[in-house]
Enzyme design. Structure first.
Site, PDB file in Angstrom:
ATOM      1  N   HIS A   2      29.837  77.579  57.914  1.00 25.37           N
ATOM      2  CA  HIS A   2      31.191  77.711  57.384  1.00 25.37           C
ATOM      3  C   HIS A   2      31.948  76.408  57.703  1.00 25.37           C
ATOM      4  O   HIS A   2      31.681  75.784  58.728  1.00 25.37           O
ATOM      5  CB  HIS A   2      31.844  78.898  58.104  1.00 25.37           C
ATOM      6  CG  HIS A   2      33.179  79.310  57.588  1.00 25.37           C
ATOM      7  ND1 HIS A   2      34.336  78.630  57.882  1.00 25.37           N
ATOM      8  CD2 HIS A   2      33.544  80.341  56.816  1.00 25.37           C
ATOM      9  CE1 HIS A   2      35.355  79.238  57.304  1.00 25.37           C
ATOM     10  NE2 HIS A   2      34.906  80.280  56.642  1.00 25.37           N
ATOM     11  N   CYS A  24      34.000  78.951  51.681  1.00 22.48           N
ATOM     12  CA  CYS A  24      34.150  77.922  52.738  1.00 22.48           C
ATOM     13  C   CYS A  24      32.806  77.357  53.144  1.00 22.48           C
ATOM     14  O   CYS A  24      32.581  77.045  54.330  1.00 22.48           O
ATOM     15  CB  CYS A  24      34.884  78.463  53.959  1.00 22.48           C
ATOM     16  SG  CYS A  24      36.536  79.005  53.595  1.00 22.48           S
TER      17      CYS A  24
HETATM   18  N1  PMP Z   1      32.781  81.207  60.513  1.00 19.63           N
HETATM   19  C1  PMP Z   1      32.338  82.117  59.656  1.00 19.63           C
HETATM   20  C2  PMP Z   1      30.861  82.348  59.511  1.00 19.63           C
HETATM   21  C3  PMP Z   1      33.250  82.847  58.885  1.00 19.63           C
HETATM   22  O1  PMP Z   1      32.806  83.736  58.006  1.00 19.63           O
HETATM   23  C4  PMP Z   1      34.636  82.599  59.045  1.00 19.63           C
HETATM   24  C5  PMP Z   1      35.674  83.354  58.231  1.00 19.63           C
HETATM   25  N2  PMP Z   1      35.411  83.462  56.874  1.00 19.63           N
HETATM   26  C6  PMP Z   1      35.034  81.643  59.972  1.00 19.63           C
HETATM   27  C7  PMP Z   1      34.082  80.956  60.692  1.00 19.63           C
HETATM   28  C8  PMP Z   1      36.476  81.316  60.196  1.00 19.63           C
HETATM   29  O2  PMP Z   1      37.149  82.398  60.754  1.00 19.63           O
HETATM   30  P1  PMP Z   1      38.736  82.392  60.866  1.00 19.63           P
HETATM   31  O3  PMP Z   1      39.264  82.062  59.500  1.00 19.63           O
HETATM   32  O4  PMP Z   1      39.058  83.792  61.275  1.00 19.63           O
HETATM   33  O5  PMP Z   1      39.113  81.385  61.886  1.00 19.63           O
END
Ligand code: PMP
Length: 406
Positions: free
Chosen positions: A120, A361
């Site tokens: 991500h 993302c």
């Molecule tokens: N890592 C992964 C694998 C995710 O799926 C996400 C959220 N989509 C994040 C990091 C980021 O999380 P947050 O937006 O809650 O900081």
């Protein structure tokens, strides 16, 4: 999982566009049970004050509520002590803290930070920035066709120059569970630390940071029934002790002079400013809620749903399914022929079905998959097989609607 669990989520009781809501976007954020909503309400009605300062009764109630939530997080992931739990805004902030503080202090020119191409953006860009700042090199563990990685490739990629291995426990696109415990062992053999992005694992399975032997572990409350704006970073005490804070101000100090200051002990030295107290209270309530049902039971339910969804979705002609055929976790990523995923999500929304469409993302992974975007349905403890059936029939209708495009 029984119907009474679903009834505890007020938002799920509504209709969207004239249809009962089918919420299948849980990997983006989960819905909140009444117990969490009530805990936050109770906090504001009976306990609200600033923490660690007030001598008055409300000040100690708020502090007890906040620190009580920290104890719950520590127990939930089996940290050794509450000193190892730093409250953050979520996974992104937690990973940025490790990259900005730990990585920049231990990495120099030519040192390596090892990732995968399916990370991500939150577990990619902080490391890019750290590498750029100190002249370190980013290396990527190759991905197999089904999104998995092999330990052989991990062995080949991690070297004695590696200082950090950062990897998601569960991929938010491919639905793969990575062998984090084995990767930790390889990293440690080379003197590197392992940073685990637990955004997609913590809500769905039992996590034991000591058994995994990870050095850092990041989680987001909002994906596990808690409010937005709260998450946590777990770090081994001996590492956190050596790290410098990256945010300075009130709450995190011990003694402040005009020219120099020093910091509180763990975990507070990393929590500058007034923290997200009500969020922590909500996270504590979410943990109580999940533990009462049982993380193993939740994992079993989701894996049954995922297997059922994979079987049913693969009946649809022309569908491309990404990730392993055998699924452990409850998310499925797909494309419906040439129909743009945004069109798929829009048609489904008209039937009350919420799915995610886009790059999730994970732009480097989209390039690796040779697509610009995908659709994704992700499940949680309140989802049912009937909802999977509704998803599948809506997709079949969408395919018919777009005709030749598929
Ligand atoms: N890592 C992964 C694998 C995710 O799926 C996400 C959220 N989509 C994040 C990091 C980021 O999380 P947050 O937006 O809650 O900081």
């Amino acid at each position: 999982m029984n119907a009474s669990i679903r009834e505890q989520f007020p938002i799920l009781q509504q209709e969207i566009n004239g249809h009962p809501l089918v919420y299948l976007d849980n990997a983006a954020t989960s819905q909140k049970p009444r117990a969490v909503i009530d805990a936050v309400k109770h906090y504001y009605e009976w306990e609200n004050a600033n923490v660690h300062r007030g001598v008055h009764t409300l000040g100690s109630r708020a502090t007890d509520a906040y620190e009580g939530a920290r104890e719950k997080v520590a127990r939930f992931i089996n940290a050794k002590s509450t000193e190892e739990i730093i409250f953050t805004r979520g996974t992104t902030t937690a990973l940025n803290l490790v990259a900005s503080s730990y990585a920049r202090s231990v990495c120099g020119p030519g040192d390596e930070i090892v990732l995968t191409e399916m990370e991500h953006h939150s577990n990619l860009i902080p490391w890019q920035q750290a590498a750029l700042a100190v002249g370190a090199t980013l290396k990527y563990i190759p991905i197999q066709a089904d999104g998995s990685i092999t330990l052989e490739d991990v062995e080949k990629t991690v070297t004695d120059r590696t200082k950090v291995v950062a990897i998601a426990y569960v991929s938010n696109v491919m639905g793969v569970v990575h062998p984090v415990k084995e990767i930790a062992e390889i990293a440690h053999r080379h003197g590197a630390v392992i940073v685990v992005d637990g955004a997609q694992s913590t809500p769905h399975m039992k996590v034991d940071v000591r058994d995994l032997d990870c050095d850092f572990y990041a989680l987001s409350g909002h994906k596990m029934c808690a409010p937005t704006g709260i998450g946590a970073l777990y770090g081994k005490k001996e590492l956190l002790e050596k790290m410098e804070p990256i945010e300075f101000g009130g709450e995190m100090i011990n003694d402040v002079g005009l020219y120099e200051s020093n910091w509180k002990e763990l975990p507070w030295k990393f929590e500058g400013g007034t923290p997200i107290i009500s969020g922590a209270v909500g996270l504590g309530a979410a943990i109580d809620f999940l533990e009462e049902i049982g993380m193993d039971e939740i994992a079993r339910h989701e894996s049954r749903l995922a297997k059922y969804a994979m079987d049913r979705l693969s009946e649809i002609e022309g569908i491309s399914l990404y990730g392993p055929r055998e699924r452990e976790v409850g998310l499925v990523t797909f494309n419906l022929g040439d129909v743009h995923p945004h069109d798929v999500a829009t048609v489904l929304d008209a039937q009350g079905i919420a799915i995610r469409a886009g790059h999730h993302c994970c732009q480097p992974l989209m390039r690796w998959l040779k697509v610009s975007s995908t659709a994704r349905a992700s499940f949680y403890l309140y989802n049912t097989e009937e909802e999977v059936d509704l998803l599948v029939s809506a997709l079949i209708q969408t395919k018919e609607y777009f005709g030749d495009a598929t």
